[in-house]
Motif scaffolding. Structure first.
Motif, PDB file in Angstrom:
ATOM      1  N   PHE A 146       0.813  -1.201   0.000  1.00  0.00           N
ATOM      2  CA  PHE A 146       0.000   0.000   0.000  1.00  0.00           C
ATOM      3  C   PHE A 146       0.856   1.264   0.000  1.00  0.00           C
ATOM      4  O   PHE A 146       0.370   2.337   0.347  1.00  0.00           O
ATOM      5  CB  PHE A 146      -0.939  -0.003   1.206  1.00  0.00           C
ATOM      6  CG  PHE A 146      -1.625  -1.322   1.401  1.00  0.00           C
ATOM      7  CD1 PHE A 146      -2.442  -1.833   0.414  1.00  0.00           C
ATOM      8  CD2 PHE A 146      -1.433  -2.064   2.551  1.00  0.00           C
ATOM      9  CE1 PHE A 146      -3.068  -3.051   0.570  1.00  0.00           C
ATOM     10  CE2 PHE A 146      -2.055  -3.286   2.724  1.00  0.00           C
ATOM     11  CZ  PHE A 146      -2.875  -3.781   1.731  1.00  0.00           C
ATOM     12  N   GLY A 147       2.115   1.146  -0.348  1.00  0.00           N
ATOM     13  CA  GLY A 147       2.972   2.320  -0.432  1.00  0.00           C
ATOM     14  C   GLY A 147       3.408   2.882   0.897  1.00  0.00           C
ATOM     15  O   GLY A 147       3.790   4.056   0.977  1.00  0.00           O
ATOM     16  N   ALA A 148       3.359   2.082   1.960  1.00  0.00           N
ATOM     17  CA  ALA A 148       3.702   2.570   3.290  1.00  0.00           C
ATOM     18  C   ALA A 148       4.869   1.784   3.871  1.00  0.00           C
ATOM     19  O   ALA A 148       4.947   1.598   5.090  1.00  0.00           O
ATOM     20  CB  ALA A 148       2.489   2.476   4.218  1.00  0.00           C
ATOM     21  N   GLU A 149       5.773   1.321   3.010  1.00  0.00           N
ATOM     22  CA  GLU A 149       6.864   0.504   3.517  1.00  0.00           C
ATOM     23  C   GLU A 149       8.027   1.324   4.046  1.00  0.00           C
ATOM     24  O   GLU A 149       8.905   0.789   4.724  1.00  0.00           O
ATOM     25  CB  GLU A 149       7.371  -0.415   2.410  1.00  0.00           C
ATOM     26  CG  GLU A 149       8.186   0.282   1.331  1.00  0.00           C
ATOM     27  CD  GLU A 149       7.336   0.921   0.264  1.00  0.00           C
ATOM     28  OE1 GLU A 149       6.140   1.109   0.511  1.00  0.00           O
ATOM     29  OE2 GLU A 149       7.882   1.221  -0.807  1.00  0.00           O
ATOM     30  N   VAL A 150       8.071   2.603   3.744  1.00  0.00           N
ATOM     31  CA  VAL A 150       9.204   3.427   4.140  1.00  0.00           C
ATOM     32  C   VAL A 150       8.933   3.992   5.533  1.00  0.00           C
ATOM     33  O   VAL A 150       8.252   4.996   5.691  1.00  0.00           O
ATOM     34  CB  VAL A 150       9.444   4.556   3.127  1.00  0.00           C
ATOM     35  CG1 VAL A 150      10.699   5.337   3.492  1.00  0.00           C
ATOM     36  CG2 VAL A 150       9.574   3.994   1.726  1.00  0.00           C
ATOM     37  N   ILE A 151       9.431   3.322   6.552  1.00  0.00           N
ATOM     38  CA  ILE A 151       9.270   3.784   7.923  1.00  0.00           C
ATOM     39  C   ILE A 151      10.343   4.834   8.209  1.00  0.00           C
ATOM     40  O   ILE A 151      11.537   4.573   8.058  1.00  0.00           O
ATOM     41  CB  ILE A 151       9.385   2.616   8.903  1.00  0.00           C
ATOM     42  CG1 ILE A 151       8.355   1.535   8.564  1.00  0.00           C
ATOM     43  CG2 ILE A 151       9.199   3.101  10.342  1.00  0.00           C
ATOM     44  CD1 ILE A 151       6.932   2.004   8.658  1.00  0.00           C
ATOM     45  N   ARG A 152       9.934   6.004   8.596  1.00  0.00           N
ATOM     46  CA  ARG A 152      10.864   7.090   8.814  1.00  0.00           C
ATOM     47  C   ARG A 152      11.196   7.216  10.296  1.00  0.00           C
ATOM     48  O   ARG A 152      10.336   7.026  11.167  1.00  0.00           O
ATOM     49  CB  ARG A 152      10.286   8.410   8.302  1.00  0.00           C
ATOM     50  CG  ARG A 152       9.754   8.353   6.893  1.00  0.00           C
ATOM     51  CD  ARG A 152      10.726   7.723   5.935  1.00  0.00           C
ATOM     52  NE  ARG A 152      11.993   8.432   5.865  1.00  0.00           N
ATOM     53  CZ  ARG A 152      13.026   8.029   5.156  1.00  0.00           C
ATOM     54  NH1 ARG A 152      12.932   6.908   4.458  1.00  0.00           N
ATOM     55  NH2 ARG A 152      14.132   8.723   5.142  1.00  0.00           N
ATOM     56  N   GLY A 153      12.438   7.534  10.566  1.00  0.00           N
ATOM     57  CA  GLY A 153      12.886   7.703  11.941  1.00  0.00           C
ATOM     58  C   GLY A 153      12.786   9.114  12.445  1.00  0.00           C
ATOM     59  O   GLY A 153      13.072   9.372  13.625  1.00  0.00           O
ATOM     60  N   THR A 154      12.404  10.045  11.612  1.00  0.00           N
ATOM     61  CA  THR A 154      12.246  11.434  12.027  1.00  0.00           C
ATOM     62  C   THR A 154      10.883  11.931  11.576  1.00  0.00           C
ATOM     63  O   THR A 154      10.422  11.588  10.473  1.00  0.00           O
ATOM     64  CB  THR A 154      13.353  12.311  11.419  1.00  0.00           C
ATOM     65  OG1 THR A 154      13.039  13.685  11.630  1.00  0.00           O
ATOM     66  CG2 THR A 154      13.511  12.069   9.937  1.00  0.00           C
ATOM     67  N   PRO A 155      10.198  12.712  12.373  1.00  0.00           N
ATOM     68  CA  PRO A 155       8.857  13.176  11.978  1.00  0.00           C
ATOM     69  C   PRO A 155       8.880  14.109  10.780  1.00  0.00           C
ATOM     70  O   PRO A 155       7.866  14.255  10.097  1.00  0.00           O
ATOM     71  CB  PRO A 155       8.347  13.890  13.235  1.00  0.00           C
ATOM     72  CG  PRO A 155       9.568  14.244  13.998  1.00  0.00           C
ATOM     73  CD  PRO A 155      10.565  13.170  13.717  1.00  0.00           C
ATOM     74  N   ARG A 156       9.998  14.738  10.500  1.00  0.00           N
ATOM     75  CA  ARG A 156      10.064  15.686   9.379  1.00  0.00           C
ATOM     76  C   ARG A 156       9.981  14.985   8.031  1.00  0.00           C
ATOM     77  O   ARG A 156       9.751  15.638   7.013  1.00  0.00           O
ATOM     78  CB  ARG A 156      11.353  16.503   9.473  1.00  0.00           C
ATOM     79  CG  ARG A 156      11.384  17.432  10.675  1.00  0.00           C
ATOM     80  CD  ARG A 156      12.689  18.184  10.781  1.00  0.00           C
ATOM     81  NE  ARG A 156      12.699  19.108  11.895  1.00  0.00           N
ATOM     82  CZ  ARG A 156      12.983  18.795  13.148  1.00  0.00           C
ATOM     83  NH1 ARG A 156      13.289  17.547  13.439  1.00  0.00           N
ATOM     84  NH2 ARG A 156      12.958  19.703  14.096  1.00  0.00           N
ATOM     85  N   GLU A 157      10.211  13.684   7.986  1.00  0.00           N
ATOM     86  CA  GLU A 157      10.134  12.937   6.732  1.00  0.00           C
ATOM     87  C   GLU A 157       8.923  12.016   6.680  1.00  0.00           C
ATOM     88  O   GLU A 157       8.798  11.246   5.724  1.00  0.00           O
ATOM     89  CB  GLU A 157      11.411  12.112   6.550  1.00  0.00           C
ATOM     90  CG  GLU A 157      12.678  12.955   6.476  1.00  0.00           C
ATOM     91  CD  GLU A 157      13.920  12.096   6.390  1.00  0.00           C
ATOM     92  OE1 GLU A 157      13.790  10.863   6.511  1.00  0.00           O
ATOM     93  OE2 GLU A 157      15.007  12.661   6.202  1.00  0.00           O
ATOM     94  N   ALA A 158       8.065  12.072   7.682  1.00  0.00           N
ATOM     95  CA  ALA A 158       6.911  11.168   7.756  1.00  0.00           C
ATOM     96  C   ALA A 158       5.641  11.907   7.348  1.00  0.00           C
ATOM     97  O   ALA A 158       5.538  13.133   7.447  1.00  0.00           O
ATOM     98  CB  ALA A 158       6.773  10.602   9.156  1.00  0.00           C
ATOM     99  N   ASP A 159       4.660  11.117   6.870  1.00  0.00           N
ATOM    100  CA  ASP A 159       3.363  11.660   6.470  1.00  0.00           C
ATOM    101  C   ASP A 159       2.264  11.335   7.469  1.00  0.00           C
ATOM    102  O   ASP A 159       1.292  12.076   7.572  1.00  0.00           O
ATOM    103  CB  ASP A 159       2.962  11.106   5.102  1.00  0.00           C
ATOM    104  CG  ASP A 159       3.977  11.433   4.036  1.00  0.00           C
ATOM    105  OD1 ASP A 159       4.376  12.603   3.941  1.00  0.00           O
ATOM    106  OD2 ASP A 159       4.386  10.513   3.300  1.00  0.00           O
ATOM    107  N   VAL A 160       2.391  10.212   8.153  1.00  0.00           N
ATOM    108  CA  VAL A 160       1.340   9.786   9.071  1.00  0.00           C
ATOM    109  C   VAL A 160       1.991   9.296  10.361  1.00  0.00           C
ATOM    110  O   VAL A 160       3.056   8.671  10.338  1.00  0.00           O
ATOM    111  CB  VAL A 160       0.475   8.671   8.429  1.00  0.00           C
ATOM    112  CG1 VAL A 160       1.321   7.463   8.026  1.00  0.00           C
ATOM    113  CG2 VAL A 160      -0.626   8.227   9.363  1.00  0.00           C
TER     114      VAL A 160
END
Length: 226
Positions: A74-88
């Motif tokens: 579903f296009g949500a495989e990129v888990i980000r470690g910083t909130p500045r690069e996250a969408d949800v």
């Protein structure tokens, strides 16, 4: 210079069918749409979650990242470690008053557009912790887009919530720039899934036993792997 707009192996077929016009080739390689629809399509298929958890519901959230559930579909495989690069941001677990300032700060560090999923009974309301130290729902200080109920909810429920969020992101309208078009955000209103699934659930006469909660193991009351 000779050129064609299809794969090289199809050149012979094109030469053999001289009646194929350039218009037919163009129709098979181009798609036309409005710019706001293309932007919404790109947003809903690249929702990057923030690697953040509060309590036991985070275990189920982390399970949804494994190969069995494969949230990357579903296009949500990129888990980000910083909130500045996250969408949800997924609020998974009990929200205490002491932790609420940090959660709000993390949300404010996320760049717009940003979305919030409340995962679990504690995040949606208060769960079983109706005490002085627990906030009665994360929507008391954050705008929640999707509620995923359960204690804890299974990874399947989180994926369903993610699909609902994708549908919402794909249908909402946001300004394309600071100077072009209206500046407001139009968000669609969806009915609660409880109302949509209520009639079907009331017709169910047999419930799946808790020991066979995984549907790939439960067939006719026996373990399929035995």
């Amino acid at each position: 210079m000779a050129w064609w707009s299809r794969k090289p192996d199809s050149r012979e077929k094109e030469l053999s069918h001289n009646h194929t016009s350039i218009n037919d080739s163009v129709r098979g390689n181009f798609a036309l749409a409005r710019l706001e629809d293309l932007v919404a399509w790109g947003r809903k298929n690249s929702i990057w979650p923030f690697n953040f958890g509060l309590s036991c519901c985070y275990v189920e959230m982390a399970t949804s990242l494994t190969s069995k559930y494969d949230i990357a579909r579903f296009g949500a495989e990129v888990i980000r470690g910083t909130p500045r690069e996250a969408d949800v941001i997924v609020i998974s677990g009990t929200v205490f008053y002491k932790a609420s300032p940090m959660i709000k700060l993390l949300y404010q560090q996320m760049m717009a557009p940003r979305w919030v999923i409340a995962m679990g009974s504690c995040a949606c309301s208060d769960g079983m912790f109706d005490v002085y130290s627990v906030i009665q729902g994360v929507d008391k200080f954050l705008p929640v887009d999707v509620y995923v109920t359960g204690c804890p909810p299974r990874p399947d429920s989180l994926m369903e919530g993610l699909l609902l969020l994708q549908e919402k992101v794909g249908n909402e309208r946001r300004p394309l720039s600071w100077v072009i078009g209206p500046q407001g955000v139009e968000q669609p209103v969806f009915p609660a899934q409880r109302e949509l699934k209520g009639p079907k659930r009331r017709r169910i006469g047999r419930l799946t036993p808790p020991d066979y909660a995984s549907h790939d193991l439960y067939r006719e009351g026996h373990d399929a792997n035995r």
